[in-house]
Each structure stands twice: as C-alpha cells, then as structure tokens.
Design an enzyme around this catalytic site. Structure first.
Site, short mmCIF file in Angstrom:
data_model
loop_
_atom_site.label_atom_id
_atom_site.label_comp_id
_atom_site.label_asym_id
_atom_site.label_seq_id
_atom_site.Cartn_x
_atom_site.Cartn_y
_atom_site.Cartn_z
N CYS A 160 0.97 -1.95 -0.11
CA CYS A 160 0.79 -2.79 -1.30
C CYS A 160 1.70 -2.34 -2.44
O CYS A 160 2.37 -3.14 -3.07
CB CYS A 160 -0.65 -2.72 -1.81
SG CYS A 160 -1.91 -2.88 -0.56
N ASP A 161 1.67 -1.06 -2.73
CA ASP A 161 2.27 -0.57 -3.97
C ASP A 161 3.56 0.20 -3.78
O ASP A 161 4.28 0.46 -4.75
CB ASP A 161 1.26 0.34 -4.70
CG ASP A 161 -0.04 -0.39 -5.03
OD1 ASP A 161 0.04 -1.59 -5.33
OD2 ASP A 161 -1.10 0.24 -4.99
N CYS A 194 -2.77 2.46 -1.13
CA CYS A 194 -2.15 1.48 -0.25
C CYS A 194 -0.64 1.46 -0.42
O CYS A 194 -0.11 0.82 -1.34
CB CYS A 194 -2.73 0.09 -0.54
SG CYS A 194 -1.99 -1.21 0.48
#
Lengths: 304, 304
Positions: free
Chosen positions: B135-136, B132
């Site tokens: 996300c990261d 992701c």
C-alpha cells in the site's frame, strides 16, 4: 525480441489490474492486447456495481482510469498485438509480428458472450440488449423484460430480475430447462416470471431503445410479439482460449482451471478474469484475480 | 427483533461490497459494525493501488463512496452494534443490546495488525509507520526504511521495498529468520537490504514524520539509532474472530477457512476479507470476496 519479467496476455480489467500490481512491484512488464483496452467491459455502458465508485462510471472511463494508473510506470509496456501462439517451456509468446520472452506469464484473455445471432441484437446492445442482469438489471426496475436461455444462469438471472422487474418472460428454445430442478421449483413459485418454452427469438425491435421481441413457437410455428424494455441473453460465454488448447488444463468449455492463487497447470503461468472457471464473472472479481495472479507470480519468482 | 434475509457482520471493504451486491439483489439486509465503516483500511491514508481510481484516493473518501453506494438501497440497514455471539443453528446474531435473525450470514469482521507496542508506533501511524508495504511502499521511493519481523511476510516485503527504496534495514528479534530458506537466499543477494538480527525496536522517533528508530541488541544490550523515513511492521495480523471460536472451521491463527466461493464449514454462512485465510490481503480482494460471498449466499437461498 525483448525479454521481460512478466508478460500479461489481455488487457481487460484482470490484465490491467495485474499490470498495475506488476508496475508497483517493479517488474519489467509487457501487456499484449489484440483489440482495445477494457475487453468486454466496454459492452456495458455504465458500471454501477464497482465498489468505491459511488455515482457509477462509464465503462470507458473506468478503463481509462486503469490505463492512467498503469501508464505512470516506466516498467510497463502495452503493445497492441494479437498473441497467436505460446511456448511456456521456452517461455515465449508469439504474436503476428514478433515474439517475446518472460520469466512468468499471466493469462487474462477474457471471454465473449455467445450471441443469438438475430436481427436487432447487435443494434440494441447497451440499449436494451444486455448479457449481464447483475450489471444492467437495476436499470429495468418496474419494467418488463425478457430473458433468453435455459441453463442455470438464465434461470438464476430471471429470478434475480423478478425481484424488481414488474414482469420477466423466460424464453427457451427447448421443451424444458437445463437448469437444476431446485432452481426450476423456485421458478414455479415466482409469480411474475412467465415461462415460454419451445420458442426462439427471431428479431429484437425498437427505436432508440428495445420495444419488443418477435418470437416463434418452434412446434406450432406461431409468431408472437412481446413488448419489453430489456432483453437479457444467457446462452453462455466462451473463453478466448483456443490458442491455449492442449497446453494448459481447462474444463470442457475451455475455461482455464486454476487454484485459488490463480496458478494454472503450467509452471510460471497464472490465469485470471473471465477466461478462468469460477463462480462470479464481474469486474471487481477480475481485478482482484489480476492482483492475486501477480502476487502469486511474484512469490514464484522470489523463490525461484 | 427484526428478521432479515442476510446479515453481514463487519463493514470494511468486504462487508460493504457484500452489502452493495445484497442491495442490488433486493435482499433485506442488515450490516452490523462495531466501530466505524471501513475497518483497518482507514489506517492507510491514501489508496493508490485500487484499480480504476487513477489519481489515488483518501481511504476515508473510498469508504464514503462505498457508503453512498449502499445508502441508495432501502433494503439495506446499517447498525453500529458490536456482535457478541452468534448461533448459526438458530440463525441468530446477538449484539450487546439486541438480537437479529436472518436466512444467511456473511462474516466480514477483518483483522487487526499485531502491534510492536513501542513508543511512537501509534503516534506516527500513517506518518512513516505502516503495516502494508504494497500500500504505502511507493511513497518511500529512494528513501531509507526499516522493516520489522522475521517471517515470510517481513522478508517478502523487505525484498519488495528493496526494488525502489535506497536502503532497507530488516530488523528481527531472533538470531535467524523464520522465513523460508529460499526467500532468505534471495535476501542475501539483495545488496541494499541490511539484516539486523537479535534486535528489537525500543522507540520510533520523528517530528511530523518518522526520522529514526532506536533499537537494542538483545545480546550485547547495545543501543543504536537508525535514520529512516519509514517503519514497516510485519509481525503478523490477527483476525477478529474470537467470538466464532468453536463454531466454524478456522486455521490455528483464527483465520476462517472457506472454499473459493467463500463458503465456510457452516451452512448458510459465508466469510470474506481479512478474516479469511488466503494469499493476498488487499482492498480489491476484499471487495471481490464480498461480491462472491453474496453471490454464493444468493445461490444457496435460491436453491433452499
């Protein structure tokens, strides 16, 4: 004039969430807000139904947290200016003092609750007067409350409240409800909801909290005082979309029509939050829509 | 057998949010989870893009908070049982050891990332290996990363990462990308993305964190080591919907088709979260969909 990648109009939860995702995506972003961050969220004192914040949170703190998240991004500007007009063809937004250009736009202007405009309504807002049973209802467990309105929303919320309030009085100014028949049938079967038709609220009274409402029967003109701890007003909301009339597809009430990716009828323009037509008007849905709107705008800009 | 108002299958963010709204609405609710609360959220160490939580939060803490919110409701049961079959006509759900009945169902079974199935992938999950970028990605600002995959997702995420990573290497096993031409054109213009075609990853290496990947050119069979801090794998996700095949409308990949109110093709059955076909797979969207699914189910039950 400054040119941005993205302009977000409105800084309630939808606009702030879009700004967070825009910040992370590296877009040069302008957020325009006419009043204060948070929008009508700050009408609710405490938020208990935002998933992931377990002890509940003051609405002002939730919005402050969102602001802190956004302020970490140098590529997001927040300006307190009131958008007076837009020209999506020219890709311009006009405020009272300036204009701004961008590649794409996210409309997150929210809505306002229709008021009864009666004495005490403003004074007891957050102290018994509420416009959101889902938000505030559980505070009235085992208490008596009044719901005002005659549409689907009013009846649905009266039924919702009847699950845990000891007594719900549903007050409507006409001789029958506008709500769908099926909802009304359900209402008939719910023993702790009393229907009071042909009646209007004249005044909301109390001390620190709401204690009673004064109502008038519009046929007999009799006055009556009803003891209650809460007054839930469901006479509708209206989107803050006047400045967009004729520019973008809306329903008859001014709610912006979008697809599930938040795309509007205008290229490069997306809408999210309470100004959209949709089924559930909540902080969590507004935030999700802000993220989706930005994601869709990103997809649009990538493919341009 | 116990009869409930609502059964929620799956306890990731979508299911937990639906359970929160079900709890507040007063429904007798059963949440069935086969493994642990949180679903694939717990694959990500820290959540930074959840609106309203300003300092970021460990995924385990976010899920713990959601659990605490739900546990306050006596009307919500959580059972750790694996649903093996459903019969929506009979309104029954069968686990390995029991069966349960309900008036309505919410499917929130999530999805799993397709794995490369190479050495080091599992070991470095959350330590450089991610599924992701949204996300990261920001953890890899000014660092070199590798993206694996050839579809729209892989290319979009490589472009996303190119905004703040110093270098992105996009590795694809075939001689051209499946991604839309327009995205590929954009890729050509992005100077810090290097395309490595006809290549597969053999191994992900490092110590505490990822340090390099070993790749093989499938034509020349040459081996090459690439230094990198992160490996983003975009070879697709697959919904955990095998047990629903033939019972409910899905797309060709098994993602459940719903309308914007989360209604599926089956009466009284709603779906939310990563098991749905949609444009943005995020915690915030899953939570919103859980709330919408419950709200729609509530509307259905009120009108029944």
């Amino acid at each position: 004039m400054v040119r941005y990648d993205v302009i977000i109009i409105g800084a309630g939860p939808a606009g702030l969430s879009a700004a967070l995702y825009a910040g992370r995506a590296g877009f040069n972003t302008l957020v325009l807000e006419r009043m204060v961050l948070g929008g009508r969220v700050i009408l609710t004192e405490k938020i208990e139904n935002y998933p992931g914040i377990d002890k509940g949170i003051l609405s002002t703190d939730l919005i402050k947290n969102m602001e802190v998240q956004i302020r970490q991004f140098d590529n997001v500007d927040i300006l307190f200016e009131d958008v007076k007009a837009v020209d999506f063809n020219l890709k311009k937004v006009f405020t009272e003092k300036n204009y701004y250009e961008a590649e794409g736009f996210i409309i997150a202007v929210g809505a306002k609750e229709k008021r009864l405009n009666v004495k005490g309504e403003k004074e007891f807002l957050g102290k018994g007067v509420s416009y959101c049973a889902i938000c505030d209802g559980p505070l009235y467990k085992n208490k008596e409350v009044v719901v005002v309105g005659g549409g689907d929303s009013a009846v649905e919320e009266a039924l919702y409240l009847s699950r845990f309030c000891s007594k719900v009085r549903l007050i409507h100014r006409r001789d029958k409800f506008r709500a769908s028949r099926i909802l009304q049938e359900r209402l008939q079967k719910t023993s702790n909801v009393e229907q009071i038709l042909n009646s209007i609220i004249l005044e909301i009274k109390g001390d620190k909290q709401v204690k009673e409402v004064l109502i008038k029967d519009v046929i007999s003109e009799d006055l009556q005082s009803i003891q209650c701890s809460g007054v839930f007003i469901y006479v509708g909301i209206e989107p803050n979309t006047d400045f967009l009339k004729g520019l973008i597809n809306m329903d008859e009430y001014g709610f912006i029509l979008t697809d599930e990716n938040m795309a509007t009828s205008c290229e490069a323009v997306f809408a999210c939050g309470d100004c959209r037509r949709k089924s559930l008007y909540q902080i969590i849905t507004a935030c999700a829509e802000g993220a989706i709107a930005l994601n869709s705008l990103q997809g649009y800009l990538l493919k341009k």
